[in-house]
Design a protein around this motif. Structure first.
Motif, mmCIF file in Angstrom:
data_model
loop_
_atom_site.group_PDB
_atom_site.id
_atom_site.type_symbol
_atom_site.label_atom_id
_atom_site.label_comp_id
_atom_site.label_asym_id
_atom_site.label_seq_id
_atom_site.Cartn_x
_atom_site.Cartn_y
_atom_site.Cartn_z
ATOM 1 N N VAL C 41 0.904 -1.342 0.138
ATOM 2 C CA VAL C 41 -0.008 -0.176 0.175
ATOM 3 C C VAL C 41 0.255 1.658 0.337
ATOM 4 O O VAL C 41 0.633 1.953 -0.917
ATOM 5 C CB VAL C 41 -0.808 0.317 0.958
ATOM 6 N N GLY C 42 2.239 0.985 0.419
ATOM 7 C CA GLY C 42 2.613 2.066 0.625
ATOM 8 C C GLY C 42 3.278 2.582 -1.052
ATOM 9 O O GLY C 42 3.360 3.303 -0.968
ATOM 10 N N PHE C 43 4.172 0.977 -1.102
ATOM 11 C CA PHE C 43 3.907 1.809 -2.948
ATOM 12 C C PHE C 43 2.789 2.233 -4.325
ATOM 13 O O PHE C 43 3.671 3.380 -4.253
ATOM 14 C CB PHE C 43 4.551 0.271 -3.803
ATOM 15 N N ALA C 44 1.796 2.033 -3.372
ATOM 16 C CA ALA C 44 0.717 2.464 -4.638
ATOM 17 C C ALA C 44 0.650 3.946 -3.460
ATOM 18 O O ALA C 44 0.562 4.722 -4.540
ATOM 19 C CB ALA C 44 -0.752 1.399 -3.721
ATOM 20 N N GLY C 49 1.539 9.961 -3.252
ATOM 21 C CA GLY C 49 2.014 11.238 -2.393
ATOM 22 C C GLY C 49 3.813 11.364 -2.698
ATOM 23 O O GLY C 49 4.367 12.648 -2.611
ATOM 24 N N GLY C 50 4.539 10.515 -2.940
ATOM 25 C CA GLY C 50 6.308 10.386 -3.488
ATOM 26 C C GLY C 50 6.408 11.132 -4.639
ATOM 27 O O GLY C 50 6.396 12.203 -4.841
ATOM 28 N N TYR C 51 5.763 10.257 -5.222
ATOM 29 C CA TYR C 51 6.676 10.916 -7.134
ATOM 30 C C TYR C 51 5.612 12.049 -7.458
ATOM 31 O O TYR C 51 5.558 13.254 -8.150
ATOM 32 C CB TYR C 51 6.145 9.493 -8.857
ATOM 33 N N ALA C 52 4.413 12.003 -7.326
ATOM 34 C CA ALA C 52 3.783 13.674 -8.001
ATOM 35 C C ALA C 52 3.682 14.263 -6.797
ATOM 36 O O ALA C 52 3.275 15.345 -6.940
ATOM 37 C CB ALA C 52 2.095 12.755 -8.735
ATOM 38 N N GLY C 53 4.157 14.603 -5.817
ATOM 39 C CA GLY C 53 4.179 15.393 -4.689
ATOM 40 C C GLY C 53 2.399 15.686 -4.143
ATOM 41 O O GLY C 53 2.949 16.986 -3.543
ATOM 42 N N GLN C 54 1.968 14.616 -4.409
ATOM 43 C CA GLN C 54 0.421 15.090 -3.783
ATOM 44 C C GLN C 54 -0.119 14.720 -2.867
ATOM 45 O O GLN C 54 0.045 13.803 -2.705
ATOM 46 C CB GLN C 54 -0.921 14.881 -4.656
ATOM 47 N N LEU C 55 -0.114 14.847 -1.588
ATOM 48 C CA LEU C 55 0.847 14.444 0.162
ATOM 49 C C LEU C 55 -0.908 13.672 0.245
ATOM 50 O O LEU C 55 -2.042 14.859 1.088
ATOM 51 C CB LEU C 55 0.501 15.670 0.837
ATOM 52 N N SER C 56 -1.853 13.075 0.006
ATOM 53 C CA SER C 56 -2.930 12.431 0.509
ATOM 54 C C SER C 56 -2.935 11.956 2.081
ATOM 55 O O SER C 56 -1.831 10.958 2.199
ATOM 56 C CB SER C 56 -3.155 11.126 -0.844
ATOM 57 N N GLY C 245 11.667 6.938 2.769
ATOM 58 C CA GLY C 245 11.827 7.311 1.532
ATOM 59 C C GLY C 245 11.068 8.154 0.557
ATOM 60 O O GLY C 245 10.846 6.825 0.089
ATOM 61 N N THR C 246 10.054 8.710 0.597
ATOM 62 C CA THR C 246 9.075 9.057 -0.890
ATOM 63 C C THR C 246 10.041 9.196 -1.385
ATOM 64 O O THR C 246 11.455 9.997 -2.151
ATOM 65 C CB THR C 246 8.321 10.409 -0.367
ATOM 66 N N GLY C 247 8.730 8.968 -3.173
ATOM 67 C CA GLY C 247 9.612 9.278 -4.271
ATOM 68 C C GLY C 247 10.275 8.525 -4.617
ATOM 69 O O GLY C 247 11.714 8.315 -5.236
#
Lengths: 286, 412, 327
Positions: C41-44, C49-56, C245-247
């Motif tokens: 779920v973290g990968f998802a 949240g990580g690559y697109a930088g949209q903090l859901s 580590g996000t992204g």
């Protein structure tokens, strides 16, 4: 009954308003996205509870203690943690303050356990009856104190030197620094002030609601809803936003059922975000 | 840039220090019962380690603490009387953090690390469902002391044995009492919206229909809500004869005080135990608590042998006033003892069969499990009279007469 | 050469994961179950949240929709069709949620996602009680006959989630998403259709999260709204990604391993430490402190920081070599 519900809504709304006002300074004016706001309200509740049970201090007197202690706590949290990331992204603000909130909640749980604590006041369940309308005394006192705090806050931000500095920083901190304002100190002060008001909100909530470590979780989102609804950077807006949410919650509870008050609050919030993102009284947001 | 380094070092050191402190503390954990990893062989040597799951932390910790007191008193007594199968008994308490997910993990831990052949607990119905499901996959019997939701014994598992009466029994007892009184026709249900309240609501909807009471209002609330007056006003407009509450502690107090505040009158204020039967309710709600009726599982005045003694022992040892949560845990350990002794060995399958055929008397009353694993425990109804709980139903357990509820305006 | 080296770590990890069930107890198998599940779920989440930088902060919405779809349908249409339905429904639900929330930016986006998840929690608890049974809870049909098989289900799910996010992240879409994270307006002016790509990321993310919710429900055997729709689920997914580590590709897995083991270790190590009051609270206090410290001093997370350190080292070594060769 409609009128009674509106009155109950306004009385409840005054409590919501003061929960929102602290965040209005921190988020609305200083643009620090503080996800721990509700947890600071919880701290105010525990301060009041402790002073009441240990020293028998009347909760409305301990509002002053809540204010001072939370002011110091807020400044410390700012100086130790938030200051480092205040110029970074909103995402970092949110994550850092969420971490602070988690620390506060669990610190409270270590000290006070998860028991729901209440204080028994002789007047918290008595009503004034005026023309067939009932006004709960605890709520009425809270309403008055909330109004006074709102007025003082408004005066402070609009009329004092520090208030002007705060507003200057919120508009353009580089220019404010150039004109001789000590940006770090003023921001710290403003953050402390916002947290202090959250502490007072906690004090006013205790006579009508229990406190437990997780009680703050719900107030964080509520505070953001009120600030956004009222309009960013407007203390008056937060007051109006709080009253409005209070009335909406009571009308929903009475006409649709208790659980609809949350449903309607969230829906109103989403609608405002989508269609009137500047809020009721705020400057438009870029 | 220069002063960043020391801060970072400081932060790392702080964290390392905190972990080190946590590590130091481990040495003391043996005091709680069997410590971490050494308790491997449950049946080995001259001690028998039994696994208990309860809510030591989280939202239900208040009740978890009560359960633990019950287990501890039973443990002292059993060990003083020679233990089980000649072995000294140790209890290991695993915390479910008031969450079903953690409760299920606790079963895995008990089976893996303690080779558990029997599980006691947990506290709440939500956790109990998960524990029952998990214990069933391991084919290990689970003695459920306190969880009242009906579906705990409806998973189809042959390994669940529940001591306490269910939310269905609560509803039925209240309906029986109302039918005996004969002057109630309409009812409103007011319940908290988590597992306990929702189960109680479902049960009452079923029995009210069966007994011919008309449910004129059905309200749910969250214990996090600040104010219940709008909801109580809705109830007031329907003029129900009876209000049936399913509430935890603080909300029960707030509901009754606010009912008084808005003059919400009813012929009977009834409740599914819990918040309305905790020892502190009459003091906390004061006059507003008077005349409220609560279905419950046990009262110190019960005629079963050992009831009063248990009450005194808990009060002496812990300074608390035990409720039925303490008592059910206390009785559960005795049931475990009887089952293991009857099985003659610490073996899951044998213990399960012993439980299925068990018949014994405890301080919590006679115990006998039916084919679904449910014990037919009698429900009592208490009324608050002059700040004290008085048992008013059923007649053979009653220690006082039911008093009619006067309207608020006529109370002093 | 470099390509082969980048495969060493994943293959090693897979070998370890394949051996674990034959050596570890059921308890540790369950701990790994939750590591894999939440890493997946973290990968998802990492896509959005990580690559697109949209903090859901509202991924519990998709987790819960997946869980409830599976729980309600498994008995009627079978286990695997129900899992498919969970994937489809959580994806479909992401479309309106994305259309609403992506009109907002920064903290407003985060707040809107919380509001949506909270709204679903209240509705599942109260308004849709006839369907969900509210907090009385639903019994959920298991996916596999033997409980030890859930280990493999979760491992499979994690590998699937990793493969999909890795494919997306290293493709053109991944670069577009990162461009959006760095500067959305600029990304738009260089003709990236930002709303479309953000929605695309969310749909994939919701699909995987919904499948994760269904697996969670099946393993637990029972669910109530608070188990799956709560903020605790949303936050856990975010925090483990931040820690790892996000992204970064592996961040969520590293975060999940650390958090699950820390939580298990603390739970057992701290029980009975009297001065702490509540050991579980102390564990969560440390958790909060860890998040604060990571945001302050290690914003790239463990994987991000290590990668940077490694690259710096390699660069230093190489430059040393060239200078040495030059001399």
């Amino acid at each position: 009954m409609f009128l009674q519900t509106i009155i109950n809504g306004l009385l409840l709304g005054a409590l919501y308003a003061i929960v929102g006002m602290g965040l209005s300074i921190v988020f609305g004016t200083m643009r620090i996205v503080n996800f721990a706001h509700g947890q600071f309200v919880m701290v105010g509740m525990y301060i009041t509870y402790t002073l009441f049970t240990v020293f028998g201090l009347d909760p409305y007197v301990s509002a002053i203690a809540s204010f001072i202690l939370c002011f110091l706590l807020g400044m410390a949290v700012y100086r130790l943690a938030i200051h480092r990331i205040v110029r970074q992204s909103d995402m970092n603000h949110i994550l850092l303050t969420a971490g602070v909130g988690l620390m506060l909640t669990n610190l409270a749980q270590m000290v006070y356990n998860t028991n729901q604590l209440t204080i028994n006041l002789s007047y918290s369940h008595h009503d004034l009856v005026i023309g067939g309308l009932r006004i709960n005394i605890a709520y009425l006192i809270s309403f008055v104190i909330a109004s006074v705090v709102a007025a003082l806050l408004f005066w402070f931000i609009m009329k004092t030197e520090t208030g002007r500095a705060i507003r200057a920083i919120s508009q353009n901190d580089a220019a404010a620094a150039l004109s001789g304002i000590h940006v770090t100190r003023t921001t710290m002060l403003a953050f402390g002030l916002g947290i202090a008001v959250a502490g007072v909100a906690g004090t006013l909530l205790l006579p009508i609601h229990y406190v437990d470590p997780s009680v703050g979780d719900a107030f964080s989102l509520l505070a953001f809803i009120i600030v956004v609804l009222g309009g960013m950077g407007s203390i008056l807006g937060s007051a109006v936003g709080g009253l409005l949410i209070g009335v909406i919650a009571q009308l929903a509870s009475y006409y649709l059922g208790q659980s609809y008050s949350d449903v309607l609050t969230y829906i109103v919030f989403l609608l405002v975000l989508l269609f009137k993102p500047s809020g009721l009284l705020g400057r438009s947001r870029v | 840039m220069r002063n960043r380094r020391p801060t970072r070092l400081l932060a790392t050191l702080t964290l390392a220090g905190l972990f080190a402190l946590a590590g130091c503390g481990t040495g003391n954990s043996g005091a709680q019962g069997a410590s971490g990893n050494s308790g491997g062989g449950s049946g080995s040597g001259d001690t028998l380690t039994l696994g208990v799951i309860t809510s030591i932390t989280g939202a239900d910790s208040e009740f978890g603490k009560a359960q633990k007191e019950g287990y501890e008193v039973a443990l002292d007594e059993i060990n003083a009387a020679g233990g089980i199968l000649g072995k000294k008994v140790q209890l290991v308490y695993l915390d479910d953090k008031s969450s079903a997910q953690e409760a299920a993990k606790d079963v895995d831990q008990l089976v893996s690390q303690y080779h558990a052949q029997l599980i006691l607990g947990p506290y709440s119905s939500g956790s109990a469902l998960a524990v029952v499901k998990k214990a069933d996959t391991y084919k290990i019997p689970d003695i459920v002391p306190t969880a009242t939701a009906a579906n705990v014994t409806q998973t189809g598992s042959k390994y669940v044995f529940r001591l306490c009466a269910t939310s269905d029994d609560y509803a039925k007892a209240i309906c029986d009492l109302l039918k005996q009184q004969g002057d109630a026709k309409t009812m409103a249900i007011v319940h908290e919206d988590q597992n306990f309240g929702t189960s109680a609501e479902k049960a009452m909807l079923k029995y009210a229909q069966q007994y011919g009471f008309q449910v004129v209002d059905d309200e749910s609330y969250s214990t996090k809500d600040l104010d219940y007056k709008a909801m109580l006003q809705r109830v007031k407009q329907k003029h129900p004869d009876v209000i049936y509450f399913a509430s935890y502690s603080k909300d029960a107090v707030a509901l009754m005080k606010q009912a008084q505040e808005i003059d919400l009158d009813a012929k009977y204020f009834t409740a599914a135990g819990t918040g309305f039967s905790v020892a502190t309710f009459p003091q906390d709600a004061g006059k507003a608590a008077e005349y409220t009726l609560a279905a419950g599982q046990w009262d110190p005045s019960a005629k079963w042998q050992g009831s009063k003694e248990f009450y005194d022992k808990v009060h002496q040892k812990f300074g608390d006033y035990p409720s039925y949560h303490d008592m059910e845990a206390y009785a559960a350990l005795y049931v475990a003892k009887a089952a293991i002794e009857k099985a003659g060995a610490y073996d899951a399958q044998k213990i399960r069969d012993a439980l299925a055929n068990l018949q014994m008397d405890t301080a919590f009353g006679p115990i006998k499990f039916d084919s679904t694993g449910q014990n037919a425990h009698p429900v009592i109804v208490t009324q608050v009279q002059n700040g004290k709980f008085v048992t008013v139903y059923p007649p053979d357990a009653a220690s006082g007469k039911l008093l009619p509820t006067p309207p608020w305006s006529q109370r002093k | 050469m470099n390509r082969i080296r980048s495969w060493i770590l994943p293959v090693l990890a897979l070998i370890v994961f394949a051996v674990i069930p034959f050596t570890a107890s059921f308890y540790y198998q369950q701990i790994f179950f939750y590591i894999f599940l939440f890493a997946g779920v973290g990968f998802a989440w990492n896509l959005v949240g990580g690559y697109a930088g949209q903090l859901s902060l509202g991924h519990a919405a998709f987790f819960g929709i997946g869980a409830y779809t599976y729980a309600l349908l498994a008995q009627h249409i079978g286990v695997w069709p129900a899992l498919l339905a969970a994937a489809v429904l959580s994806t479909v639900s992401a479309a309106p949620i994305g259309l609403i929330c992506f009109r907002l930016r920064g903290p407003y986006f985060a707040l809107a996602t919380i509001a949506v998840a909270q709204l679903l929690l209240v509705l599942a608890t109260n308004q849709f009680k006839d369907l969900t049974q509210g907090a009385a809870g639903l019994l959920v049909q298991g996916m596999v006959s033997d409980p030890s098989l859930y280990y493999w289900v979760a491992l499979g799910f994690m590998i699937l989630a990793f493969a999909i996010t890795a494919l997306l992240a290293t493709s053109k879409t991944g670069y577009y998403l990162m461009a959006i994270r760095e500067d959305e307006d600029t990304a738009q002016t260089v003709t990236i259709n930002t709303p479309l790509y953000k929605l695309y990321a969310l749909l994939v993310s919701a699909l995987l999260t919904g499948v994760g919710g269904a697996i969670f429900a099946a393993n637990l055997g029972t669910i109530q709204p608070n188990d799956v729709f709560s903020g605790a689920i949303s936050n856990q997914v975010v925090f483990l990604s931040i820690l790892g580590g996000t992204g970064t590709l592996f961040g969520p897995l590293v975060g999940a391993v650390i958090l699950e083991f820390a939580s298990d270790w603390l739970k057992n190590a701290l029980t009975g430490v009297a001065w702490l009051g509540d050991p579980n609270a102390f564990a969560f206090f440390l958790y909060g402190l860890l998040i604060v410290l990571v945001v302050m001093f290690m914003p790239a997370g463990i994987v991000g920081t290590l990668t940077k350190w490694w690259k710096g080292r390699v660069a230093r070594v190489q430059s040393q070599r060239t200078t040495a060769a030059g001399v």
